[in-house]
Every structure is written in structure tokens, then in C-alpha cells.
Write a protein that holds these residues in place. Structure first.
Motif, PDB file in Angstrom:
ATOM      1  N   PRO A  40       0.930  -1.079   0.111  1.00 29.61           N
ATOM      2  CA  PRO A  40       0.231   0.291   0.034  1.00 29.61           C
ATOM      3  C   PRO A  40       0.883   1.145   0.295  1.00 29.61           C
ATOM      4  CG  PRO A  40      -0.339  -1.396   2.055  1.00 29.61           C
ATOM      5  CD  PRO A  40       0.689  -2.389   1.014  1.00 29.61           C
ATOM      6  N   GLU A  41       0.195   2.783  -0.570  1.00 28.68           N
ATOM      7  CA  GLU A  41       1.469   3.441  -0.387  1.00 28.68           C
ATOM      8  C   GLU A  41       1.296   3.976   1.198  1.00 28.68           C
ATOM      9  OE1 GLU A  41       0.695   7.364  -2.619  1.00 28.68           O
ATOM     10  OE2 GLU A  41      -0.453   6.143  -3.298  1.00 28.68           O
ATOM     11  N   THR A  42       2.575   4.578   1.225  1.00 30.48           N
ATOM     12  CA  THR A  42       2.292   5.118   2.403  1.00 30.48           C
ATOM     13  C   THR A  42       2.317   6.311   2.378  1.00 30.48           C
ATOM     14  OG1 THR A  42       3.191   4.895   4.728  1.00 30.48           O
ATOM     15  CG2 THR A  42       4.743   4.490   2.788  1.00 30.48           C
ATOM     16  N   ASP A  43       2.916   7.722   3.648  1.00 30.72           N
ATOM     17  CA  ASP A  43       3.517   8.568   3.954  1.00 30.72           C
ATOM     18  C   ASP A  43       5.329   8.557   3.534  1.00 30.72           C
ATOM     19  OD1 ASP A  43       5.163  10.331   4.983  1.00 30.72           O
ATOM     20  OD2 ASP A  43       4.337  10.972   6.801  1.00 30.72           O
ATOM     21  N   ARG A  44       5.558   8.964   2.674  1.00 30.29           N
ATOM     22  CA  ARG A  44       7.089   8.729   1.731  1.00 30.29           C
ATOM     23  C   ARG A  44       7.752   9.048   3.125  1.00 30.29           C
ATOM     24  NH1 ARG A  44       9.520  12.495  -0.420  1.00 30.29           N
ATOM     25  NH2 ARG A  44       8.218  13.964  -0.562  1.00 30.29           N
ATOM     26  N   ARG A  45       7.717   9.863   3.708  1.00 28.00           N
ATOM     27  CA  ARG A  45       9.081  10.146   4.730  1.00 28.00           C
ATOM     28  C   ARG A  45       9.057   9.096   6.101  1.00 28.00           C
ATOM     29  NH1 ARG A  45       7.061  15.211   3.856  1.00 28.00           N
ATOM     30  NH2 ARG A  45       6.111  14.569   5.545  1.00 28.00           N
ATOM     31  N   HIS A  46       7.082   8.768   6.041  1.00 34.12           N
ATOM     32  CA  HIS A  46       7.720   8.091   7.579  1.00 34.12           C
ATOM     33  C   HIS A  46       6.637   6.861   7.869  1.00 34.12           C
ATOM     34  CE1 HIS A  46       7.861   8.448  11.710  1.00 34.12           C
ATOM     35  NE2 HIS A  46       7.001   8.874  12.263  1.00 34.12           N
ATOM     36  N   PRO A  47       6.982   5.697   7.266  1.00 34.87           N
ATOM     37  CA  PRO A  47       5.771   4.485   6.777  1.00 34.87           C
ATOM     38  C   PRO A  47       5.340   4.236   8.466  1.00 34.87           C
ATOM     39  CG  PRO A  47       8.220   4.176   5.566  1.00 34.87           C
ATOM     40  CD  PRO A  47       8.092   5.768   6.592  1.00 34.87           C
ATOM     41  N   SER A  48       4.713   3.573   8.208  1.00 38.27           N
ATOM     42  CA  SER A  48       4.263   3.748   9.582  1.00 38.27           C
ATOM     43  C   SER A  48       4.857   2.108  10.155  1.00 38.27           C
ATOM     44  CB  SER A  48       2.221   3.206   9.997  1.00 38.27           C
ATOM     45  OG  SER A  48       2.017   2.061   9.185  1.00 38.27           O
ATOM     46  N   GLU A  49       4.643   1.701  11.736  1.00 38.52           N
ATOM     47  CA  GLU A  49       4.813   1.185  12.101  1.00 38.52           C
ATOM     48  C   GLU A  49       4.282  -0.602  11.334  1.00 38.52           C
ATOM     49  OE1 GLU A  49       8.079   0.317  14.289  1.00 38.52           O
ATOM     50  OE2 GLU A  49       7.220  -1.722  14.577  1.00 38.52           O
ATOM     51  N   ASP A  50       3.108  -0.653  11.888  1.00 40.43           N
ATOM     52  CA  ASP A  50       2.373  -2.322  11.232  1.00 40.43           C
ATOM     53  C   ASP A  50       2.444  -1.403   9.971  1.00 40.43           C
ATOM     54  OD1 ASP A  50       0.618  -1.669  13.289  1.00 40.43           O
ATOM     55  OD2 ASP A  50      -1.138  -1.091  12.330  1.00 40.43           O
ATOM     56  N   GLU A  51       3.194  -0.994   8.867  1.00 34.55           N
ATOM     57  CA  GLU A  51       3.616  -0.900   7.333  1.00 34.55           C
ATOM     58  C   GLU A  51       5.032  -1.476   8.089  1.00 34.55           C
ATOM     59  OE1 GLU A  51       1.036   2.478   5.386  1.00 34.55           O
ATOM     60  OE2 GLU A  51       2.928   2.488   6.377  1.00 34.55           O
ATOM     61  N   MET A  52       5.533  -1.352   8.519  1.00 33.72           N
ATOM     62  CA  MET A  52       7.500  -1.633   8.678  1.00 33.72           C
ATOM     63  C   MET A  52       6.835  -3.069   8.549  1.00 33.72           C
ATOM     64  SD  MET A  52       8.673  -0.078   7.093  1.00 33.72           S
ATOM     65  CE  MET A  52      10.814  -0.544   7.395  1.00 33.72           C
ATOM     66  N   ARG A  53       6.680  -3.663   9.924  1.00 35.80           N
ATOM     67  CA  ARG A  53       6.383  -4.898  10.698  1.00 35.80           C
ATOM     68  C   ARG A  53       5.424  -5.929   9.415  1.00 35.80           C
ATOM     69  NH1 ARG A  53       7.552  -5.613  15.607  1.00 35.80           N
ATOM     70  NH2 ARG A  53       7.217  -3.852  16.807  1.00 35.80           N
ATOM     71  N   HIS A  54       4.680  -5.136   7.841  1.00 37.06           N
ATOM     72  CA  HIS A  54       4.197  -5.683   7.483  1.00 37.06           C
ATOM     73  C   HIS A  54       5.071  -6.506   5.977  1.00 37.06           C
ATOM     74  CE1 HIS A  54       1.545  -7.818   4.209  1.00 37.06           C
ATOM     75  NE2 HIS A  54       1.697  -6.157   3.221  1.00 37.06           N
ATOM     76  N   LEU A  55       6.148  -6.057   6.104  1.00 36.18           N
ATOM     77  CA  LEU A  55       7.390  -5.923   4.644  1.00 36.18           C
ATOM     78  C   LEU A  55       8.702  -6.532   5.467  1.00 36.18           C
ATOM     79  CD1 LEU A  55       8.867  -5.175   2.658  1.00 36.18           C
ATOM     80  CD2 LEU A  55       9.596  -2.975   3.577  1.00 36.18           C
TER      81      LEU A  55
END
Ligand code: ZN
Length: 394
Positions: free
Chosen positions: A283-298
Motif C-alpha cells: 500500500p502507498e504510505t507517507d513517503r517520509r514516515h511509513p507506519s510501524e504496522d507497514e514496516m512490520r508487514h514488510l
């Protein structure tokens, strides 16, 4: 010896005792003497003053299990004697934290704000306004406030209290301390967020005796901090150890600082997520600051066997390893501590960090430095900035 010299030594010994009690908690007088190497007479004289002033107090009188022997009187800081306010400014977020004299965070709140749109005047107003509102809810702490500490990402001139450059702000060379000093009439410390984390780790009993170690923060950015000869090293410009902006290769990806090929441009959350999105459906994210959930998913995708995700973490580890190799070759610290939100993926990075170090350096330069991860908690920056601020309590 001149009278002023005696007074200075006494003041330094007093600070030493206060700091020792902050690090180790309640101690018997004899243990304070051992930890500070002060004579029993000096410890007794200074602790008597501190008890009379209410700075420290007797906390318990345990009797040994056998009921024999003299009960040992423990003394500890009176946490309610003084307070410090910590402010952490990051991209679109201000975290306010109240610390007691022991250095514990006793209250905190998070406020969102469009930090990129601020100029110097509106930043001053925002900091003073938010700090005042927060303190209004804690009038007892407000009354005994002794100092403030401000932590910010990016390059900081700690000597002058300036944020030289920060990804949280679009303006450069910003005075972060003057407005708060004027509003609250007390000293304000400014520190880079990684230096706050290093300060918090350094105050941990296990690290207190380690004179030389490096701290690397990975996560929303990549930061570095050096403790040399037992002190935080801030360098000539007050902004030393910007590990994240040392180079891996001059032709690499773009970093948040605007230059190419910085270590951060491979290792930071935004870099990993940006490069992963080019290869994997994310999913698209805030370019400068992916969320903790997004990073955990990756991170989980890589653990589950996604080859492109796995390769990105391998590359990040290798780049980190090359960077750490430079630190080893330059200062040969006893330990390199990797912490920050990015240690969520340390299991994916660890082998390639080691491989990067071995590839970069001959074994003689690798030496016996330990590379280890340190569990991350959001509190670490806050505890560090409050500890720095409490350094003003004398
Ligand atoms: Zn950079």
C-alpha cells in the motif's frame, strides 16, 4: 586550597551522589561511598544536607533474614522533589513527557502538528503553547520544574541550542531553546534524538563502566552517537556522529538529507519501504514516515520468504555492516549497540551486518568489538532527554 575550589569540589561531589542514586536507585551510605569513591565523612556530610533539603530520603530499613546485625538504612532520591519536562519533536508529532527527579516518565501526551509548515516564530509559539497546556494539567510538577529538554531528529548544534537541519522541519538553523527558556525561566537542553538514546543507555548500570561505545539508531532515520572516555562526544560543530549520513556509495539512492548514497538511504524505514514498493505490491504510505504496522508487514514478508523483501533487508544489513566497519576502523569501541524501531528486523539484518564487516575490514581491524542489538522502546528518547535535562539539577 582556595575557598572557591573547596566549594566547587563539594558541588561536584553532590552532583556525583545525586547521579549515582539516579542510576542505581536507593543505596546504603557505604555503597554510595564505594560507587563514587568518596570518603565516608564526605558522603555523610553531603547526604545530611540532601536529606535536610528534601532531595533524598531514607526509603527502607530492612532487617536481615536472621534478624541479626544492624539494619542497613537505604537512601534514595525523593522523586517528588523536582521535575523536568522532555519534548520530542519529530515529523508531524510532538511528544511531551514529565519526568520526576529519579528520571522516570510520570506523564506523557502526544500532539500532532504540521511541523513542516512552521517558521521560527510559529515553532516558538507551538512549543511554548503545548508545553504550557501540558503543564497546566500537572500543577505540582509545574511548580517544581527545574529544566526542560528537547530532542529532535537530524543535525543539532547542542552547544547553541540550534537545530541545524531536521527532517521534521522545512526551515534550517532554528533556535529550539530560547523561547522555552524565556517562557519557563529555566535551562533548556537540546539534543539529537540518538544522543538522547545513547545517554539513556549510558546511564544503565551495565554501560556506566564502558568508556567507549557507539550507539546506532535505525528506524525512521539512521542516527549515531559516540560515548568516548565516558562522555557523549558532540564534536567541534556540536553535531558529531551523524552515522546515517556517512556514505556507502556516491551513486546510491537519495537520502532524506538530499545527498545520494548515505547509509540511511538504504537502512531507514522510508528507504526500505520505498525500494520495496518498487518491487512488491505494497500500500502507498507517507513517503517520509511509513507506519510501524507497514514496516512490520514488510518485515514479515521477508521472514515468510519473499525474495525481493529478503534481498532488501540483506542489502540494508550489508550497508550497515560497512558503516559499522568504518566506526571500528576509526575508534575501535568496546561495543557497538544497534537500537531504534528498526531492530524489529534485527534477525533479518544480523548475518549480513557481520558479513559486511568481514568484507570491509581485515580481521585485525575488526578486533573484539561486540556488535549487539538493544531492545527498543519509545521511552528511550524520552528517558534520555529527561536525564540530560536533570543534569541541571544541582
Ligand atoms: Zn543523508
Amino acid at each position: 586550597m582556595k575557598k572557591s575550589d573547596t566549594e566547587q569540589i563539594r558541588a561536584a561531589n553532590r552532583v556525583d551522589i545525586i547521579n549515582t542514586l539516579r542510576v542505581f536507585g536507593p543505596l546504603a551510605r557505604v555503597d554510595i561511598g564505594q560507587r563514587t569513591r568518596l570518603s565516608p565523612a564526605t558522603v555523610t556530610a553531603i547526604t545530611s544536607d540532601l536529606v535536610a533539603e528534601g532531595v533524598i530520603r531514607e526509603v527502607q530499613k530492612p532487617v536481615s533474614a536472621t534478624g541479626r546485625g544492624r539494619p542497613r538504612v537505604l537512601i534514595g532520591l525523593n522523586p517528588d522533589h523536582a521535575s523536568a519536562l522532555g519534548i520530542k519533536l519529530s515529523i508531524n508529532e510532538i511528544r511531551l513527557m514529565l519526568g520526576d527527579l529519579q528520571g522516570n516518565i510520570v506523564a506523557e501526551t502526544v500532539v500532532t502538528a504540521d511541523t513542516q509548515s512552521l517558521d521560527q516564530a510559529s515553532l516558538n509559539d507551538l512549543l511554548v503553547d503545548q508545553a504550557s497546556r501540558f503543564l497546566e494539567d500537572y500543577p505540582d510538577h509545574a511548580r517544581r520544574l527545574v529544566s526542560l529538554g528537547v530532542a529532535i531528529q537530524g543535525i543539532v548544534d547542542a552547544h547553541r541550542g540550534y537545530s541545524v537541519w531536521s527532517p521534521a522541519l522545512s526551515i534550517k538553523n532554528v533556535n529550539m531553546t530560547a523561547a522555552l527558556e524565556a517562557a519557563f525561566e529555566c535551562p533548556v537542553e537540546l539534543a539529537n534524538d540518538t544522543n538522547c538514546i545513547a545517554h539513556a543507555i549510558h546511564k544503565h548500570p551495565e554501560y556506566l563502566q564502558k568508556p567507549d561505545f557507539a550507539v546506532i539508531m535505525i528506524g525512521y532515520g539512521v542516527g549515531g552517537s559516540l560515548i568516548l572516555n565516558g562522555d557523549l562526544y558532540s564534536g567541534h560543530n556540536g553535531a558529531a556522529a551523524e552515522f546515517g549520513h556517512t556514505k556507502y556509495t556516491p551513486t546510491g539512492p537519495t537520502c532524506a538529507c538530499g545527498k545520494a548514497g548515505c547509509i540511511e538511504a538504504y537502512v531507514a524505514d522510508y528507504a526500505l519501504y520505498r525500494d520495496a514498493r518498487a518491487l512488491i505490491d505494497l500500500p502507498e504510505t507517507d513517503r517520509r514516515h511509513p507506519s510501524e504496522d507497514e514496516m512490520r508487514h514488510l518485515t514479515q514478508l521477508a521472514r515468510d520468504g519473499s525474495t525481493p523483501a529478503r534481498e532488501l533487508f540483506d542489502r540494508a544489513g550489508r550497508v550497515l555492516g560497512f558503516g559499522i566497519a568504518n566506526v571500528l576502523a576509526l575508534i575501535s569501541p568496546e561495543r557497538v549497540v544497534v537500537t531504534g524501531p528498526g531492530v524489529r528486523a534485527y534477525d533479518l539484518l544480523e548475518d549480513s551486518i557481520q558479513a559486511g564487516i568481514q568484507e570491509a575490514l581485515i580481521p585485525e581491524l575488526v578486533g573484539r568489538t561486540e556488535i549487539q542489538s538493544y531492545p527498543w522502546s519509545e521511552d528511550m528518547t524520552g528517558k534520555g532527554v529527561i536525564a540530560l535535562a536533570l543534569g541541571h539539577f544541582r
